[in-house]
Design a protein around this motif. Sequence first.
Motif, PDB file in Angstrom:
ATOM      1  N   ASN A  10       0.823  -1.215   0.000  1.00 25.21           N
ATOM      2  CA  ASN A  10       0.000   0.000   0.000  1.00 25.21           C
ATOM      3  C   ASN A  10       0.854   1.260   0.000  1.00 25.21           C
ATOM      4  N   VAL A  11       1.897   1.263   0.836  1.00 26.79           N
ATOM      5  CA  VAL A  11       2.784   2.429   0.895  1.00 26.79           C
ATOM      6  C   VAL A  11       3.530   2.582  -0.428  1.00 26.79           C
ATOM      7  N   LEU A  12       4.099   1.504  -0.901  1.00 29.76           N
ATOM      8  CA  LEU A  12       4.876   1.552  -2.142  1.00 29.76           C
ATOM      9  C   LEU A  12       4.002   1.977  -3.331  1.00 29.76           C
ATOM     10  N   SER A  13       2.788   1.495  -3.400  1.00 28.57           N
ATOM     11  CA  SER A  13       1.865   1.855  -4.479  1.00 28.57           C
ATOM     12  C   SER A  13       1.603   3.360  -4.499  1.00 28.57           C
ATOM     13  N   ALA A  14       1.351   3.951  -3.335  1.00 28.36           N
ATOM     14  CA  ALA A  14       1.082   5.391  -3.249  1.00 28.36           C
ATOM     15  C   ALA A  14       2.283   6.204  -3.719  1.00 28.36           C
ATOM     16  N   TRP A  15       3.473   5.788  -3.349  1.00 30.63           N
ATOM     17  CA  TRP A  15       4.674   6.531  -3.725  1.00 30.63           C
ATOM     18  C   TRP A  15       5.016   6.320  -5.202  1.00 30.63           C
ATOM     19  N   LYS A  16       4.767   5.119  -5.729  1.00 33.26           N
ATOM     20  CA  LYS A  16       5.002   4.887  -7.164  1.00 33.26           C
ATOM     21  C   LYS A  16       4.063   5.760  -8.000  1.00 33.26           C
ATOM     22  N   LYS A  17       2.814   5.897  -7.566  1.00 37.23           N
ATOM     23  CA  LYS A  17       1.849   6.757  -8.269  1.00 37.23           C
ATOM     24  C   LYS A  17       2.270   8.222  -8.229  1.00 37.23           C
ATOM     25  N   SER A  18       3.138   8.565  -7.281  1.00 41.16           N
ATOM     26  CA  SER A  18       3.601   9.950  -7.113  1.00 41.16           C
ATOM     27  C   SER A  18       4.998  10.163  -7.691  1.00 41.16           C
ATOM     28  N   ASP A  19       5.389   9.321  -8.647  1.00 39.44           N
ATOM     29  CA  ASP A  19       6.653   9.479  -9.388  1.00 39.44           C
ATOM     30  C   ASP A  19       7.918   9.111  -8.602  1.00 39.44           C
ATOM     31  N   PHE A  20       7.811   8.095  -7.784  1.00 37.99           N
ATOM     32  CA  PHE A  20       8.982   7.567  -7.089  1.00 37.99           C
ATOM     33  C   PHE A  20       9.195   6.120  -7.512  1.00 37.99           C
ATOM     34  N   VAL A  21      10.457   5.705  -7.571  1.00 40.19           N
ATOM     35  CA  VAL A  21      10.786   4.314  -7.885  1.00 40.19           C
ATOM     36  C   VAL A  21      11.574   3.720  -6.717  1.00 40.19           C
ATOM     37  N   LEU A  22      11.402   2.435  -6.536  1.00 39.34           N
ATOM     38  CA  LEU A  22      12.079   1.732  -5.456  1.00 39.34           C
ATOM     39  C   LEU A  22      13.541   1.508  -5.819  1.00 39.34           C
ATOM     40  N   LEU A  23      14.438   1.948  -4.946  1.00 39.33           N
ATOM     41  CA  LEU A  23      15.870   1.693  -5.102  1.00 39.33           C
ATOM     42  C   LEU A  23      16.278   0.430  -4.358  1.00 39.33           C
ATOM     43  N   ASP A  24      15.757   0.292  -3.139  1.00 40.31           N
ATOM     44  CA  ASP A  24      16.137  -0.844  -2.296  1.00 40.31           C
ATOM     45  C   ASP A  24      15.115  -0.971  -1.177  1.00 40.31           C
ATOM     46  N   ARG A  25      15.150  -2.127  -0.552  1.00 37.77           N
ATOM     47  CA  ARG A  25      14.235  -2.424   0.548  1.00 37.77           C
ATOM     48  C   ARG A  25      15.008  -3.213   1.595  1.00 37.77           C
ATOM     49  N   LEU A  26      14.843  -2.816   2.850  1.00 41.32           N
ATOM     50  CA  LEU A  26      15.462  -3.528   3.964  1.00 41.32           C
ATOM     51  C   LEU A  26      14.357  -4.074   4.859  1.00 41.32           C
ATOM     52  N   ASP A  27      14.400  -5.351   5.150  1.00 44.62           N
ATOM     53  CA  ASP A  27      13.444  -5.945   6.080  1.00 44.62           C
ATOM     54  C   ASP A  27      14.181  -6.297   7.363  1.00 44.62           C
ATOM     55  N   ASP A  28      13.580  -5.965   8.495  1.00 43.46           N
ATOM     56  CA  ASP A  28      14.154  -6.275   9.804  1.00 43.46           C
ATOM     57  C   ASP A  28      13.006  -6.757  10.687  1.00 43.46           C
ATOM     58  N   GLY A  29      12.905  -8.066  10.844  1.00 46.90           N
ATOM     59  CA  GLY A  29      11.790  -8.630  11.600  1.00 46.90           C
ATOM     60  C   GLY A  29      10.493  -8.329  10.883  1.00 46.90           C
ATOM     61  N   GLU A  30       9.537  -7.720  11.588  1.00 43.18           N
ATOM     62  CA  GLU A  30       8.239  -7.404  10.993  1.00 43.18           C
ATOM     63  C   GLU A  30       8.207  -6.028  10.314  1.00 43.18           C
ATOM     64  N   TRP A  31       9.349  -5.330  10.270  1.00 42.71           N
ATOM     65  CA  TRP A  31       9.412  -3.967   9.749  1.00 42.71           C
ATOM     66  C   TRP A  31      10.140  -3.906   8.413  1.00 42.71           C
ATOM     67  N   THR A  32       9.752  -2.922   7.596  1.00 47.33           N
ATOM     68  CA  THR A  32      10.387  -2.689   6.295  1.00 47.33           C
ATOM     69  C   THR A  32      10.795  -1.236   6.180  1.00 47.33           C
ATOM     70  N   ILE A  33      11.954  -1.020   5.574  1.00 44.78           N
ATOM     71  CA  ILE A  33      12.456   0.299   5.255  1.00 44.78           C
ATOM     72  C   ILE A  33      12.538   0.375   3.734  1.00 44.78           C
ATOM     73  N   LEU A  34      11.947   1.399   3.138  1.00 49.47           N
ATOM     74  CA  LEU A  34      11.959   1.580   1.690  1.00 49.47           C
ATOM     75  C   LEU A  34      12.866   2.744   1.329  1.00 49.47           C
ATOM     76  N   MET A  35      13.702   2.533   0.319  1.00 45.90           N
ATOM     77  CA  MET A  35      14.559   3.582  -0.224  1.00 45.90           C
ATOM     78  C   MET A  35      14.089   3.875  -1.646  1.00 45.90           C
ATOM     79  N   LEU A  36      13.716   5.123  -1.889  1.00 43.06           N
ATOM     80  CA  LEU A  36      13.109   5.514  -3.158  1.00 43.06           C
ATOM     81  C   LEU A  36      13.883   6.636  -3.832  1.00 43.06           C
ATOM     82  N   ASN A  37      13.634   6.798  -5.112  1.00 45.58           N
ATOM     83  CA  ASN A  37      14.217   7.879  -5.896  1.00 45.58           C
ATOM     84  C   ASN A  37      13.084   8.589  -6.642  1.00 45.58           C
ATOM     85  N   ARG A  38      13.128   9.903  -6.691  1.00 41.72           N
ATOM     86  CA  ARG A  38      12.124  10.705  -7.415  1.00 41.72           C
ATOM     87  C   ARG A  38      12.525  10.792  -8.877  1.00 41.72           C
ATOM     88  N   VAL A  39      11.642  10.324  -9.758  1.00 43.07           N
ATOM     89  CA  VAL A  39      11.938  10.338 -11.207  1.00 43.07           C
ATOM     90  C   VAL A  39      11.347  11.571 -11.866  1.00 43.07           C
TER      91      VAL A  39
END
Length: 177
Positions: free
Chosen positions: A148-177
């Motif tokens: 859900n979070v990634l979808s909203a940011w992709k619709k707003s002109d961001f692309v995923l650079l990397d993703r870090l998972d730590d237990g039940e948590w995720t960190i998203l690294m994005l770039n503005r295109v």
Amino acid sequence: PPEGFIPIHMDAGLAFGTGDHPTTRGCLHALEQFAADGYKPNTAVDIGCGTGILTIAVRKLWPEATVTATDIDPIAISVSKDNLKHNGVSSGVKTLVLDGWPSGMKFDLCVANILSDPLIVLASKASQSIEQGGRVVLSGILLSQVENVLSAWKKSDFVLLDRLDDGEWTILMLNRV
């Protein structure tokens, strides 16, 4: 601290963020990764700064960058100001008690370690304020909320650079295109 480490002194007081939680650790790792890649922001925003730990990290990694640190809690802003001063990085930092995105300002780096619902709401505002080629670190996202979070940011002109998972948590690294 061991050689090669950047020290950050933290007194959380009544605010969130000591660096022990997986979301904060992940944000710190993402910022270190950006620095290792040679990324150099000029202007940054820390949404939901809490104790100011991520603002401090940005200022220590990129001393020339100006940072705007925001939080909805005036106590957090006060704690953040104290921690910024104690770490010798308060110059170049503007603090704001604010619920939402700072209007009328442009940034090339955003760190937001808050909750998934506010992150979804912030995506469209970020699209208008993050410079093309700017980078974003999003955290406070449970594994079940990533799409859900990634979808909203992709619709707003961001692309995923990397993703870090730590237990039940995720960190998203994005770039503005």
